[in-house]
Design an enzyme around this catalytic site. Structure first.
Site, short mmCIF file in Angstrom:
data_model
loop_
_atom_site.label_atom_id
_atom_site.label_comp_id
_atom_site.label_asym_id
_atom_site.label_seq_id
_atom_site.Cartn_x
_atom_site.Cartn_y
_atom_site.Cartn_z
CG HIS A 205 11.32 -1.34 -15.98
ND1 HIS A 205 10.98 -0.23 -16.47
CD2 HIS A 205 11.12 -1.32 -14.70
CE1 HIS A 205 10.74 0.52 -15.39
NE2 HIS A 205 10.81 -0.09 -14.14
CB ALA B 141 -1.27 -0.11 1.48
N1 LIG Z 1 7.71 -1.86 -12.28
C1 LIG Z 1 7.99 -1.07 -12.71
O1 LIG Z 1 7.98 0.09 -13.22
C2 LIG Z 1 8.18 -0.02 -11.04
C3 LIG Z 1 8.35 1.60 -11.22
C4 LIG Z 1 8.05 1.82 -9.88
C5 LIG Z 1 8.65 1.31 -8.69
N2 LIG Z 1 8.55 0.53 -9.13
C6 LIG Z 1 8.69 -0.67 -7.47
O2 LIG Z 1 7.89 -1.27 -7.05
C7 LIG Z 1 8.11 -1.16 -5.73
C8 LIG Z 1 6.99 -0.16 -4.57
O3 LIG Z 1 7.15 0.55 -5.07
P1 LIG Z 1 7.17 2.21 -3.88
O4 LIG Z 1 8.07 3.47 -3.89
O5 LIG Z 1 5.18 1.70 -4.13
O6 LIG Z 1 7.63 1.65 -2.26
P2 LIG Z 1 6.70 1.94 -1.04
O7 LIG Z 1 8.44 1.71 0.23
O8 LIG Z 1 6.08 3.27 -0.80
O9 LIG Z 1 5.77 0.81 -0.96
C9 LIG Z 1 5.75 -0.53 -0.89
C10 LIG Z 1 6.08 -1.19 0.30
O10 LIG Z 1 5.57 -2.55 0.48
C11 LIG Z 1 4.91 -2.98 0.94
N3 LIG Z 1 5.64 -4.20 2.22
C12 LIG Z 1 6.91 -4.58 2.38
N4 LIG Z 1 7.54 -5.92 2.64
C13 LIG Z 1 5.90 -6.81 2.51
C14 LIG Z 1 5.59 -7.80 2.69
N5 LIG Z 1 5.95 -9.15 2.17
N6 LIG Z 1 3.70 -8.18 2.03
C15 LIG Z 1 3.44 -6.87 1.73
N7 LIG Z 1 3.96 -5.30 1.69
C16 LIG Z 1 5.23 -5.51 2.30
C17 LIG Z 1 5.78 -1.51 2.53
O11 LIG Z 1 5.27 -1.81 3.63
C18 LIG Z 1 5.52 -0.57 1.72
O12 LIG Z 1 3.57 -0.27 1.91
C19 LIG Z 1 9.65 -1.15 -5.65
O13 LIG Z 1 10.44 -2.27 -5.49
C20 LIG Z 1 9.86 -0.24 -7.16
O14 LIG Z 1 11.35 -0.95 -7.58
C21 LIG Z 1 8.68 -0.17 -10.07
#
Ligand SMILES: NC(=O)c1ccc[n+]([C@@H]2O[C@H](COP(=O)([O-])OP(=O)(O)OC[C@H]3O[C@@H](n4cnc5c(N)ncnc54)[C@H](O)[C@@H]3O)[C@@H](O)[C@H]2O)c1
Length: 312
Positions: A178, A13
């Site tokens: 990516h 979230a």
């Molecule tokens: N594919 C893409 O194009 C792309 C683009 C942007 C970000 N991302 C990736 O998306 C991911 C999330 O990015 P973000 O900015 O939302 O990070 P964020 O830190 O804002 O959110 C990540 C969330 O995951 C939760 N989390 C951690 N471990 C968990 C678990 N075991 N079970 C459930 N929830 C868990 C955390 O509590 C946190 O709320 C990162 O890995 C980022 O690199 C990918």
């Protein structure tokens, strides 16, 4: 997929997950469950969004949880849980921390939403998508990674800004992984059907391709904490929409290849048709030798990382 209202779960979230959930709600796509290890965080964001239901004219439910039982019956599960990049990191630097998270999340999805289509977002994207398919044992067409739609959207934005035309009229095609090895394809990037190679000079196109490949890093550097989320969260929501509404959008996404482009046993960005069953078809574009070499180089890089870092 059942008849009636769709159910979409978003795991994580945080910035990307909450943005994705918000776009799903705004597009009135069904009931939404936000799951995070921090229960209050998921519940708080869900309640905040639900309270916007009247102004958004949204009737579906948005709930928060940390319990996988609540994602039962989901048609689509978008996975955003995991650490984002900080300045100076590559996406691959996240692998150790995020692979464990994906193992845990995949086990929860397989147990409680065994018929869902999974849209992966967690980085390093192509590696985590492969890992998720292995952990869940889902058929490859039901595990797809979000990258190409975002990378192409970034490219369209740069092209539109350069030409001075509407974003809406630009369609871009970015294949490959990516990360630094992504493969922007100017020959397949058009403005209302006109290839950009007829509208922009080579130098400008090269600069746009390079800025696209470094698009995520540019934002990480500016933010200084965390990575991009508005465009990534929206891109994941559009993939979920194509699945639950069976829209059959043709978009680039990370798919498991089995011989296409001379590649197999690897997830990499290629054009796919996305419908109710997930990836309904992988499109094999005609590529020049140089383009094919770039795509294969990108895939081989990730194939190497899969065996070196994840033991696959
Ligand atoms: N594919 C893409 O194009 C792309 C683009 C942007 C970000 N991302 C990736 O998306 C991911 C999330 O990015 P973000 O900015 O939302 O990070 P964020 O830190 O804002 O959110 C990540 C969330 O995951 C939760 N989390 C951690 N471990 C968990 C678990 N075991 N079970 C459930 N929830 C868990 C955390 O509590 C946190 O709320 C990162 O890995 C980022 O690199 C990918």
């Amino acid at each position: 997929m059942g008849e009636g209202k769709a159910k979409i779960a978003v795991i994580g979230a945080g910035n990307v997950g909450a943005t994705c959930a918000f776009v799903l709600a705004e597009r009135k796509l069904g009931d939404i469950v936000l799951l995070d290890i921090y229960e209050g965080f998921a519940k708080g964001k869900a309640l905040d969004m639900a309270q916007g239901g009247q102004v958004l004219n949204y009737d579906g439910s948005i709930t928060g949880t940390s319990d996988y039982a609540d994602i039962a019956g989901s048609d689509v599960v978008v996975v955003t849980s995991g650490f984002p990049r900080q300045p100076g990191m590559t996406r691959e630097d996240l692998i150790e921390k995020n692979a464990g998270i994906i193992t845990e999340v995949g086990t929860g999805i397989a147990a409680h939403a065994p018929d869902a289509v999974i849209v992966m977002v967690t980085n390093p994207l192509d590696l985590m998508t492969y890992h998720m398919q292995k952990v869940t044992g889902f058929p490859a067409e039901r595990v797809v990674g979000q990258a190409g739609i975002l990378d192409s959207a970034r490219m369209t934005h740069f092209v539109a800004a350069e030409i001075g035309c509407s974003n809406e009229d630009v369609t871009a095609m970015v294949l490959g992984g990516h990360g630094d090895t992504m493969v922007p394809l100017p020959r397949y990037t058009t403005v209302s059907g006109i290839p950009i190679t007829q509208l922009l000079d080579e130098e400008t196109i090269t600069a746009i391709s390079e800025r696209t490949a470094g698009g995520g890093g540019e934002i990480v550097k500016l933010l200084e904490r965390g990575s991009a989320f508005y465009a990534p969260g929206s891109a994941a929501a559009i993939m979920a929409e194509s699945i639950v509404k069976d829209r059959k959008r043709l978009i680039p996404a990370s798919a498991r290849l089995s011989g296409q482009y001379g590649l197999e046993d690897v997830y990499i960005g290629v054009p796919v048709i996305l419908g109710r069953g997930g990836i309904e078809r992988i499109i094999e574009l005609e590529l020049t030798d140089a383009e094919l070499e770039s795509l294969q180089g990108s895939a081989n890089f990730y194939r190497g990382q899969l065996s070196e870092l994840l033991g696959y």
